[in-house]
Design a protein around this motif. Structure first.
Motif, short mmCIF file in Angstrom:
data_model
loop_
_atom_site.label_atom_id
_atom_site.label_comp_id
_atom_site.label_asym_id
_atom_site.label_seq_id
_atom_site.Cartn_x
_atom_site.Cartn_y
_atom_site.Cartn_z
N ILE A 66 0.85 -1.20 0.00
CA ILE A 66 0.00 0.00 0.00
C ILE A 66 0.88 1.25 0.00
O ILE A 66 0.68 2.18 -0.79
CB ILE A 66 -0.95 0.01 1.23
N LEU A 67 1.91 1.24 0.88
CA LEU A 67 2.80 2.41 0.94
C LEU A 67 3.51 2.63 -0.39
O LEU A 67 3.69 3.76 -0.83
CB LEU A 67 3.82 2.22 2.08
N THR A 68 3.91 1.53 -1.04
CA THR A 68 4.59 1.66 -2.34
C THR A 68 3.65 2.29 -3.37
O THR A 68 4.03 3.20 -4.11
CB THR A 68 5.05 0.26 -2.85
N ALA A 69 2.41 1.80 -3.41
CA ALA A 69 1.44 2.34 -4.38
C ALA A 69 1.18 3.83 -4.10
O ALA A 69 1.11 4.64 -5.04
CB ALA A 69 0.14 1.55 -4.31
N ALA A 73 1.93 7.03 -6.63
CA ALA A 73 0.90 8.03 -6.98
C ALA A 73 1.47 9.43 -6.74
O ALA A 73 1.28 10.34 -7.56
CB ALA A 73 -0.35 7.80 -6.16
N ARG A 74 2.18 9.57 -5.61
CA ARG A 74 2.73 10.90 -5.26
C ARG A 74 3.81 11.32 -6.28
O ARG A 74 3.80 12.43 -6.78
CB ARG A 74 3.33 10.78 -3.85
N GLU A 75 4.70 10.36 -6.59
CA GLU A 75 5.82 10.70 -7.49
C GLU A 75 5.34 10.99 -8.91
O GLU A 75 5.82 11.89 -9.58
CB GLU A 75 6.82 9.54 -7.52
N GLY A 186 1.64 10.72 2.26
CA GLY A 186 2.97 11.29 2.49
C GLY A 186 4.00 10.24 2.87
O GLY A 186 5.18 10.56 3.07
N GLY A 187 3.58 8.98 3.03
CA GLY A 187 4.52 7.91 3.36
C GLY A 187 4.49 7.50 4.82
O GLY A 187 5.15 6.52 5.21
N GLN A 188 3.74 8.24 5.68
CA GLN A 188 3.71 7.90 7.10
C GLN A 188 2.83 6.66 7.33
O GLN A 188 1.87 6.44 6.62
CB GLN A 188 3.13 9.04 7.95
N ARG A 189 3.24 5.89 8.36
CA ARG A 189 2.45 4.72 8.77
C ARG A 189 2.05 4.99 10.21
O ARG A 189 2.89 4.84 11.11
CB ARG A 189 3.36 3.50 8.64
N ILE A 190 0.82 5.41 10.46
CA ILE A 190 0.47 5.82 11.83
C ILE A 190 -0.44 4.78 12.48
O ILE A 190 -1.23 4.12 11.81
CB ILE A 190 -0.19 7.21 11.89
N GLN A 191 -0.26 4.65 13.80
CA GLN A 191 -1.15 3.80 14.59
C GLN A 191 -2.06 4.75 15.35
O GLN A 191 -1.64 5.39 16.31
CB GLN A 191 -0.36 2.94 15.59
N ALA A 192 -3.30 4.87 14.89
CA ALA A 192 -4.24 5.77 15.58
C ALA A 192 -5.05 4.94 16.56
O ALA A 192 -5.31 3.77 16.32
CB ALA A 192 -5.16 6.43 14.57
N GLU A 213 -14.20 7.84 3.84
CA GLU A 213 -14.46 7.42 2.46
C GLU A 213 -13.19 7.31 1.60
O GLU A 213 -13.19 7.64 0.42
CB GLU A 213 -15.47 8.37 1.80
N GLY A 214 -12.11 6.85 2.24
CA GLY A 214 -10.89 6.63 1.47
C GLY A 214 -10.24 7.90 0.97
O GLY A 214 -9.44 7.88 0.04
N THR A 215 -10.57 9.05 1.58
CA THR A 215 -10.02 10.32 1.10
C THR A 215 -8.88 10.85 1.96
O THR A 215 -8.21 11.80 1.57
CB THR A 215 -11.11 11.42 1.05
N LEU A 216 -8.68 10.26 3.16
CA LEU A 216 -7.64 10.78 4.05
C LEU A 216 -6.48 9.81 4.23
O LEU A 216 -5.33 10.23 4.37
CB LEU A 216 -8.22 11.10 5.44
N ALA A 217 -6.77 8.51 4.24
CA ALA A 217 -5.74 7.52 4.53
C ALA A 217 -6.23 6.16 4.02
O ALA A 217 -7.43 5.98 3.78
CB ALA A 217 -5.51 7.43 6.04
N VAL A 218 -5.30 5.23 3.90
CA VAL A 218 -5.67 3.85 3.52
C VAL A 218 -5.45 2.98 4.76
O VAL A 218 -4.41 3.08 5.41
CB VAL A 218 -4.81 3.34 2.34
#
Ligand code: FAD
Length: 476
Positions: A66-69, A73-75, A186-192, A213-218
């Motif tokens: 997921i992070l790679t994809a 997208a960002r690049e 942005g590449g961050q992996r957060i534990q909320a 709705e998939g607009t802020l994070a995956v």
């Protein structure tokens, strides 16, 4: 797009080619689909929204994928649209400008069931019915139960804050989410969030992400709270001559302080669709309530008796109690298949998921009947009456009918707002309802949400075209 095309530009050919090359290089060809026929089935979901053909589909197997994809997208500066089961009703998983579809349905692991704590850790591709079966085998219960439960997955449930019939008693998905692993563009992996049942540390980012709705994070993983599985369940099917009587019965049951876990209402047109689908239903019936109670055996018996009494007081035609689990399942599969039965009635169908205060259900149903007679647009209403969440379906066959359907939808939404209701109870805003958001929310509130979106996704690449109204819209 059905009514209003979102103003999201398709990326340039060179950007799209760059994205494909980078994905194949970093993930390997087996996790990346680029052939037209393979990508086509990711262009749509279970709504009338029509997206653009995605340029590539990533079949994610891990959080790293997921992070790679997201990094690609960002690049390459192409949009990326997360997807789970693809059963959404508002086009949330539809790629409105092509780019990458990030399919998380391959991440199907139930990572852990903690029997002592009563919690479960899941990946986003776990099909909801599989989660139900797994935790119930351990004596636990995960209540959210959208009627698509055999095909929707947890990633989509979290992103839509899914509800379902049992939400009346038990609440919706958000009420069961303790923590989330969120992967940001942005590449961050957060534990909320957390693993404990209680906790108020910092802002409630988990609550913000659920329903985004998939607009802020995956989502890569979620930790969900379980409750003990109820010992006993009973399902009642009640038939009424008119839908208003059914509405009165709902009020009577709730006012009597009874808390069924579900009260599903089906209007006369819906019963007609069920008859056409081969179900034999009393021809005098103009409305049905499917009611379910749970608890210990004695309380279930008592609740069922009181509900039967309340229905008989408003002159129900029939009150039937399912005699065993097989009969219960038959009743529920007829309810779950309703959407597909209704789809056979016309070439096109749009299901508008609205909520009104419970005591306004009768007023709303009267309004829909008159609206349908006046505009000639065929409608059919069913839904989760216990919490005022109804699905008003608009049916049509030919394109020339669309303007009338569109006007009828605007009138419906205006009435819902007048009745102090809300435009979506569980299906989300997605792309189909985005033009209507300003009917309910103020410019300042919409601007604040857009600011939040920019914090998570400054370039606007994660699931663009969703929730926020396009700049040129006709609804208000
Ligand atoms: C017959 C039928 C009955 C239904 N009944 C109900 C009902 O009773 N209650 C109800 O609430 N809904 C219902 N729905 C709507 C739908 O099933 C729900 O919205 C469900 O939660 C969508 O899940 P999904 O896995 O199919 O998600 P998808 O359609 O794949 O995606 C939905 C949204 O989630 C986002 N998303 C997907 N995966 C992720 C991820 N890993 N991270 C971040 N975002 C992600 C997508 O971008 C999209 O915005 C029904 C649909 C059908 C077809």
């Amino acid at each position: 797009m059905l009514f209003t095309r979102p103003d999201v530009p398709r990326p340039s050919l060179s950007a799209r080619e760059k994205a494909k090359t980078l994905l194949e290089r970093r993930l390997g060809a087996s996790k990346v689909l680029t052939a037209r026929d393979a990508c086509e089935r990711f262009q749509r979901d279970e709504s009338e929204a029509e997206g653009e053909l995605p340029d590539a589909v990533v079949l994610a197997e891990t959080a790293e994928d997921i992070l790679t994809a997201l990094a690609v997208a960002r690049e390459a500066e192409v949009p990326i649209t997360p997807r789970a089961g693809g059963t959404g009703r508002t086009g949330g998983a539809v790629p409105v400008a092509g780019g990458i579809v990030l399919a998380t349905s391959g991440m199907k692991s139930i990572v852990e069931i903690d029997r002592k704590e009563g919690l479960v850790v899941v990946e986003p591709g776990v099909v909801l019915a599989d989660l139900h079966a797994a935790v119930e085998a351990e004596g636990w219960f995960y209540p959210p139960d959208p009627n698509s439960l055999k095909s929707c997955a947890l990633g989509g449930n979290l992103a839509e804050n899914a509800g379902g019939p049992r939400a009346f008693k038990y609440g919706v998905t958000r009420d069961y989410v303790l923590g989330l692993e969120a992967l940001l563009i942005g590449g961050q992996r957060i534990q909320a969030g957390r693993r404990t049942f209680k906790g108020v540390t910092g802002y409630d980012v988990t609550a913000l992400l659920v329903g985004s709705e998939g607009t802020l994070a995956v989502f890569g993983q979620a930790t969900l709270r379980l409750i003990p599985k109820p010992a006993s369940v009973m399902t009642l099917l009640t038939l009424f001559t008119t839908v208003n009587q059914a509405g009165e019965a709902v009020q009577a049951i709730i006012s009597a302080g009874i808390s069924p876990r579900c009260i599903e209402l089906l209007d006369s047109s819906t019963l007609e669709a069920m008859r056409l689908a081969g179900n034999s239903i009393n021809s005098a019936a103009g409305a049905m309530l499917l009611i379910e109670v749970d608890g210990d055996e004695l309380s279930v018996q008592r609740q069922a008796e009181r509900i039967s009494g309340a229905c008989e007081d408003v002159k129900a035609l029939e009150v039937l109690v399912a005699q065993d689990a097989a009969q219960r399942e038959r009743l529920w599969s007829a309810r779950r298949d309703m959407s597909y039965a209704v789809r056979k009635l016309s070439k096109k169908k749009l299901s508008e998921d609205i909520v009104v205060p419970r005591q306004q259900i009768g007023a709303l149903l009267d309004f829909v009947r008159v609206l349908s007679e006046r505009t000639g647009v065929r409608t059919l209403t069913y839904g989760h009456a216990g919490d005022g969440n109804l699905h008003v379906n608009f049916l049509w066959n030919e394109d020339h009918e669309i303007p009338a359907v569109e006007r009828a939808i605007v009138e419906l939404f205006e009435r819902v707002i007048q009745l102090r209701g809300t435009l979506s109870g569980e299906h989300g805003i997605g792309v189909l309802k985005a033009p209507y958001l300003p009917m309910e929310q103020s410019p300042d509130l919409i601007a604040l949400q857009k600011d939040l979106k920019r914090v998570f996704d400054p370039a606007g690449l994660l699931n663009p075209g969703k929730i926020f109204p396009p700049s040129a819209h006709r609804a208000c």
